[in-house]
Design a protein around this motif. Structure first.
Motif, PDB file in Angstrom:
ATOM      1  N   GLU A   1       0.834  -1.198   0.000  1.00  0.00           N
ATOM      2  CA  GLU A   1       0.000   0.000   0.000  1.00  0.00           C
ATOM      3  C   GLU A   1       0.872   1.252   0.000  1.00  0.00           C
ATOM      4  O   GLU A   1       0.588   2.210  -0.703  1.00  0.00           O
ATOM      5  CB  GLU A   1      -0.905   0.022   1.236  1.00  0.00           C
ATOM      6  CG  GLU A   1      -2.058  -0.931   1.181  1.00  0.00           C
ATOM      7  CD  GLU A   1      -2.905  -0.848   2.434  1.00  0.00           C
ATOM      8  OE1 GLU A   1      -2.998   0.253   3.024  1.00  0.00           O
ATOM      9  OE2 GLU A   1      -3.462  -1.876   2.820  1.00  0.00           O
ATOM     10  N   ARG A   2       1.923   1.211   0.796  1.00  0.00           N
ATOM     11  CA  ARG A   2       2.817   2.363   0.873  1.00  0.00           C
ATOM     12  C   ARG A   2       3.533   2.582  -0.454  1.00  0.00           C
ATOM     13  O   ARG A   2       3.691   3.721  -0.903  1.00  0.00           O
ATOM     14  CB  ARG A   2       3.822   2.162   2.002  1.00  0.00           C
ATOM     15  CG  ARG A   2       4.639   3.391   2.271  1.00  0.00           C
ATOM     16  CD  ARG A   2       5.413   3.255   3.538  1.00  0.00           C
ATOM     17  NE  ARG A   2       6.132   4.494   3.768  1.00  0.00           N
ATOM     18  CZ  ARG A   2       7.195   4.594   4.521  1.00  0.00           C
ATOM     19  NH1 ARG A   2       7.663   3.536   5.146  1.00  0.00           N
ATOM     20  NH2 ARG A   2       7.794   5.752   4.670  1.00  0.00           N
ATOM     21  N   GLN A   3       3.958   1.489  -1.082  1.00  0.00           N
ATOM     22  CA  GLN A   3       4.579   1.593  -2.407  1.00  0.00           C
ATOM     23  C   GLN A   3       3.616   2.216  -3.402  1.00  0.00           C
ATOM     24  O   GLN A   3       3.998   3.100  -4.176  1.00  0.00           O
ATOM     25  CB  GLN A   3       4.961   0.201  -2.927  1.00  0.00           C
ATOM     26  CG  GLN A   3       6.276  -0.322  -2.462  1.00  0.00           C
ATOM     27  CD  GLN A   3       6.479  -1.707  -3.022  1.00  0.00           C
ATOM     28  OE1 GLN A   3       6.028  -2.683  -2.445  1.00  0.00           O
ATOM     29  NE2 GLN A   3       7.147  -1.782  -4.151  1.00  0.00           N
ATOM     30  N   ALA A   4       2.392   1.747  -3.403  1.00  0.00           N
ATOM     31  CA  ALA A   4       1.397   2.244  -4.362  1.00  0.00           C
ATOM     32  C   ALA A   4       1.104   3.718  -4.122  1.00  0.00           C
ATOM     33  O   ALA A   4       1.006   4.502  -5.077  1.00  0.00           O
ATOM     34  CB  ALA A   4       0.117   1.415  -4.260  1.00  0.00           C
ATOM     35  N   ARG A   5       0.958   4.105  -2.849  1.00  0.00           N
ATOM     36  CA  ARG A   5       0.694   5.516  -2.542  1.00  0.00           C
ATOM     37  C   ARG A   5       1.858   6.400  -2.973  1.00  0.00           C
ATOM     38  O   ARG A   5       1.661   7.465  -3.548  1.00  0.00           O
ATOM     39  CB  ARG A   5       0.436   5.691  -1.044  1.00  0.00           C
ATOM     40  CG  ARG A   5      -0.952   5.321  -0.604  1.00  0.00           C
ATOM     41  CD  ARG A   5      -1.244   5.839   0.793  1.00  0.00           C
ATOM     42  NE  ARG A   5      -0.135   5.702   1.710  1.00  0.00           N
ATOM     43  CZ  ARG A   5      -0.032   4.801   2.688  1.00  0.00           C
ATOM     44  NH1 ARG A   5      -1.007   3.948   2.873  1.00  0.00           N
ATOM     45  NH2 ARG A   5       1.017   4.762   3.479  1.00  0.00           N
TER      46      ARG A   5
ATOM     47  N   ASP B   1      11.889  -1.237  -1.008  1.00  0.00           N
ATOM     48  CA  ASP B   1      12.540  -0.447   0.038  1.00  0.00           C
ATOM     49  C   ASP B   1      12.347   1.055  -0.169  1.00  0.00           C
ATOM     50  O   ASP B   1      12.916   1.864   0.563  1.00  0.00           O
ATOM     51  CB  ASP B   1      14.024  -0.782   0.119  1.00  0.00           C
ATOM     52  CG  ASP B   1      14.771  -0.505  -1.177  1.00  0.00           C
ATOM     53  OD1 ASP B   1      14.139  -0.085  -2.157  1.00  0.00           O
ATOM     54  OD2 ASP B   1      16.003  -0.714  -1.198  1.00  0.00           O
ATOM     55  N   LEU B   2      11.562   1.435  -1.169  1.00  0.00           N
ATOM     56  CA  LEU B   2      11.214   2.831  -1.469  1.00  0.00           C
ATOM     57  C   LEU B   2      12.431   3.693  -1.802  1.00  0.00           C
ATOM     58  O   LEU B   2      12.410   4.908  -1.630  1.00  0.00           O
ATOM     59  CB  LEU B   2      10.431   3.463  -0.304  1.00  0.00           C
ATOM     60  CG  LEU B   2       9.208   2.705   0.187  1.00  0.00           C
ATOM     61  CD1 LEU B   2       8.610   3.399   1.397  1.00  0.00           C
ATOM     62  CD2 LEU B   2       8.191   2.555  -0.908  1.00  0.00           C
ATOM     63  N   GLN B   3      13.487   3.085  -2.327  1.00  0.00           N
ATOM     64  CA  GLN B   3      14.713   3.813  -2.631  1.00  0.00           C
ATOM     65  C   GLN B   3      14.864   4.149  -4.109  1.00  0.00           C
ATOM     66  O   GLN B   3      15.703   4.969  -4.468  1.00  0.00           O
ATOM     67  CB  GLN B   3      15.937   2.993  -2.187  1.00  0.00           C
ATOM     68  CG  GLN B   3      16.010   2.805  -0.701  1.00  0.00           C
ATOM     69  CD  GLN B   3      16.184   4.114   0.022  1.00  0.00           C
ATOM     70  OE1 GLN B   3      17.033   4.917  -0.323  1.00  0.00           O
ATOM     71  NE2 GLN B   3      15.347   4.354   1.015  1.00  0.00           N
TER      72      GLN B   3
END
Length: 144
Positions: free
Chosen positions: A4-8, A43-45
């Protein structure tokens, strides 16, 4: 949770990059760009930004060079507005969506032409054997 965090984050990056490109980059090489998708690693990097360019191959190449030159500036703008501790690195990747769609349209047109040719052959076709291919009892067997 991480998905969910990746998609947002991907959606927010897509909006921010599109807004930044809409404002302009002061680069005459930049063509008519559309941001089609953004994918963020777990890892949102790192963020892969997919884009399409309306125009010729030369305009696509010029736009790719302009986006590569402006990657740092776009990343800093995204980082300021994103509000996270670590701003993901951006990679601009040309999306092959228009070419793929054109190829699929060509294949569908070819299939439709072949279907029409088969329908034309079937219209004048006759059965290879008898009209009623089922075995029926002989009349001689009924008399016996």
């Amino acid at each position: 949770m991480a998905n969910e965090r990746q998609a947002r984050m991907a959606d927010r990056i897509r909006v921010l990059v599109a807004e930044r490109l809409e404002k302009g980059l002061r680069d005459p090489r930049l063509g008519f760009v559309t941001i089609t998708d953004v994918r963020v690693t777990g890892d949102l990097q790192h963020a892969s930004v997919f884009y399409t360019v309306y125009g010729s191959d030369e305009e696509r190449a010029d736009t790719a060079a302009a986006l590569k030159a402006a990657t740092g500036m776009i990343r800093s703008d995204v980082g300021k507005q994103l509000g996270v501790r670590l701003t993901p690195s951006l990679e601009f990747i040309p999306d092959a969506l228009p070419e793929t769609a054109g190829h699929i349209a060509d294949l569908l047109r070819e299939a439709q032409e072949r279907d029409a040719a088969v329908a034309g052959l079937a219209a004048g076709a006759a059965y290879a054997g008898d009209a009623d291919p089922y075995i029926k009892p002989r009349e001689d067997d009924d008399e016996a």
